[in-house]
Structures are given as structure tokens and as C-alpha cells.
Scaffold this active site. Sequence first.
Site, PDB file in Angstrom:
ATOM      1  N   HIS A 206       0.623  -1.357  -0.063  1.00  0.00           N
ATOM      2  CA  HIS A 206       0.115   0.040   0.077  1.00  0.00           C
ATOM      3  C   HIS A 206       0.848   1.176   0.179  1.00  0.00           C
ATOM      4  O   HIS A 206       1.820   1.324   0.677  1.00  0.00           O
ATOM      5  CB  HIS A 206      -0.826   0.009   1.109  1.00  0.00           C
ATOM      6  CG  HIS A 206      -1.882   1.113   1.356  1.00  0.00           C
ATOM      7  ND1 HIS A 206      -1.496   2.273   1.850  1.00  0.00           N
ATOM      8  CD2 HIS A 206      -3.185   1.037   0.966  1.00  0.00           C
ATOM      9  CE1 HIS A 206      -2.595   3.031   1.818  1.00  0.00           C
ATOM     10  NE2 HIS A 206      -3.686   2.649   1.245  1.00  0.00           N
ATOM     11  N   ASP A 332     -11.202   2.116  -0.655  1.00  0.00           N
ATOM     12  CA  ASP A 332     -10.309   2.975  -0.229  1.00  0.00           C
ATOM     13  C   ASP A 332     -10.941   3.902   1.139  1.00  0.00           C
ATOM     14  O   ASP A 332     -10.670   5.160   1.290  1.00  0.00           O
ATOM     15  CB  ASP A 332      -9.641   4.007  -1.044  1.00  0.00           C
ATOM     16  CG  ASP A 332      -8.196   4.165  -0.751  1.00  0.00           C
ATOM     17  OD1 ASP A 332      -7.718   3.787   0.550  1.00  0.00           O
ATOM     18  OD2 ASP A 332      -7.197   5.008  -1.366  1.00  0.00           O
TER      19      ASP A 332
HETATM   20 MN    MN Z   1      -5.271   3.130   0.694  1.00  0.00          MN
END
Ligand code: MN
Length: 371
Positions: A206, A332
Site C-alpha cells: 500500500h 479505499d
Molecule cells: Mn488506501
Amino acid sequence: MDGGRQLLRPLDDNTRETDMLGDTAIEGRAYKRIATEEAFCPPELLERYRRLLADNAVDDIGFNGMWGFYANSSSDRCQFIRDHLTDVGDVRLSHMDEAGIDFAVLALTSPGVQVMTTADGTAFATYANDWLADAIARNPDRFDGLAACAPQDPVAAAKEIERGVTKLGLKGVIVNSHIQHEYLDDQKFWAVFEAAEALDVPIYLHPNSPSDGLIKPMLGRGLDGAIWGFSVETGLHVLRIIVAGVFDRFPKLQLVLGHVGESLPFTLYRLDYMHRASAASGRYEGMPALKRSISDYLRDNVHYTNSGVAWDPPIRFLQETMGVDRVMYAMDYPYQYSVEEVARLDAMTIEPAAKKAFFEDNARKLFKLAI
Ligand code: MN
């Protein structure tokens, strides 16, 4: 509506245009929606970040800039993010219901424990994984999660990954890009890869703010964050991993890249051509000859999510270049909570089977979800 014009229509943060939704209820829908890059943190992480910032204890331009803002700003966006990172209960579930997200794979928000001292990071990763496992246990039909670790101590990190997977039932590993300006291609970190491969779980690579060596020219124009810098940082990181030969050493290892592959898929041809030429020339000591081409590793050792990109042209391109079985859905949350984006993705011009693979099947298979 063509993809280009659709992109030009502005999206407000946290849009709630429920009338645009096709179908939020699972009944009658052809697929479940599994979101795979969903951030959380225990409230103690925000407290820890505030203390590190107040003490000026972290030697990291990106962390100080990003969390100096997110941890302390009273803006609506920052308040929303703080409130919803720390909630893994009713509010998050209601947002998932509103958007029609059936299931979320949770991961400790960036940069997790990677800015802490080695001892603090190792201890906090254990705490965060226990906290996450409790959250999952309260709603096992809605949540699973990834194990945090502190690569600052690679052997301890490998042990925590093993505990997270075998004792807590976590489904993979989260690494938030650089580790105090170092990258996982350095062999001192390879115990982390060894553990993930042995346990047959993926590592979600990430974004983090760019490391100090990368970030400076981005700051003056605000390009260091998710707008651009995150992809530069994370794309660089995965290329370093590939070029170092990590996948020759760990051929079954799987990484996950968000944000439609951090822009890398578009450059496959040039990556292959120039890597072949440069490796053959012997110009760089750190660029050994590899068994396969860069695009081979990106196809066979990486899965992808669309996180933060509700636009079908790059998603279709990713499916075409990497395979329909390697591209997954992510929202997200809470950094990008938009109900309207779900409807946009539902309306993508791809085959029904490819859409089901995107929203449901690929995540279930890769993370071995029980749902
Ligand atoms: Mn993220």
C-alpha cells in the site's frame, strides 16, 4: 456515456447520490461486492502519531506533512477520516450498507507502525492485529483483514505475520511502502517475503508518502499525496522488488497493488524493453539478469485493485494486460467514501463474468475468504 467525459464530471467527497445506485441489496444482484483496501486504525494509533509529531520524533518529511494535517486539522475531511478510521462498528457497517459493500478486507492505515522505533513498531503491530481480530470476530460476515508488521525487525515481522495468519486468521499482510526510507528489495527484509510465501498469503503493498529522497520536488505543488506521489513511491517500490530478483527467489509470492497498479501497467512495454537492454549492458550492479521479464512478474506475482479509481478505461486495460482473474474491487474507505462510485463501477462496460470476478471472485480466492 464515454469514459473521458464521465471523468470530467466532478465528484464531491463523500457523495451520496443514492438515486444513482443500481442495487444496494444483495438480493437479486449478480455478485457480492468485496472491498479489498479498506483502512482502519485503533484510536491509540492516532494518539501515538500526535505524540510523535509533537515530539518531532520521526525523521520523515512525508509523515510529518501528511499526519501533521490528518491528525490535527479541524477540516471536515480530516474529521471524517479520523472518525471513520477508528470505527469498525455500526457507522462503518451503515456506510457499507449504503454503498452496497457486502464485505471489507481491513488493513492498518498508512504508514502503520513503520514510522515507529523498532521495539514500538513490533509491539504496536501485535496490538493492532489483536484489535483487528476482535473487530472481525464481532462481524465475521462483514469483515476480514490483513496483518500489520514492523519490517524494521524483519525476523519479528515474520513471526507476527505467522501469528496473524495462523492464530488470528488474518488473510494477508499489509506493508505501507517505504520503511524509514528503505525498501523491501534489500535482502535484510526478505524474511517478510519468506513468511508470506510459506503461509501462502499475499502482501498488499500500500502507498505511503514518498521517502525523503523522492518527495521534495512534489511538495511545493501539493503533489506528494494520493494525487501523484503515492503512486510514484509505491510503483518504484514494486519495481525495486522485481528488479532485485525477489520473485526469482520467491516464485509463489503474491503482492497486491492498488490504484490500478500505481500506473505501472501502462508502461509494461518500455519496462521490458529497457530492463532487457540495461541488464544486458551490465551498467548497474544492482540490476542483475532475471529469469523472466518485468511484465511476467507483474502478471504472475501481482494482483491489482482499482482503489480510488472509479473509471472503467484503466480497469479494462488492467484486465486486458494482467488478466481478468487479477483485478479486484476496492473503495479505499474512509479516504474515499463515495456511494456514486459503486454505481459507476456497476455500469462498467465489461462482461458479466469479468464484473463478478472483479467485485467478488478474485478477492475471495486470493484472500481465501470464507464468505
Ligand atoms: Mn488506501
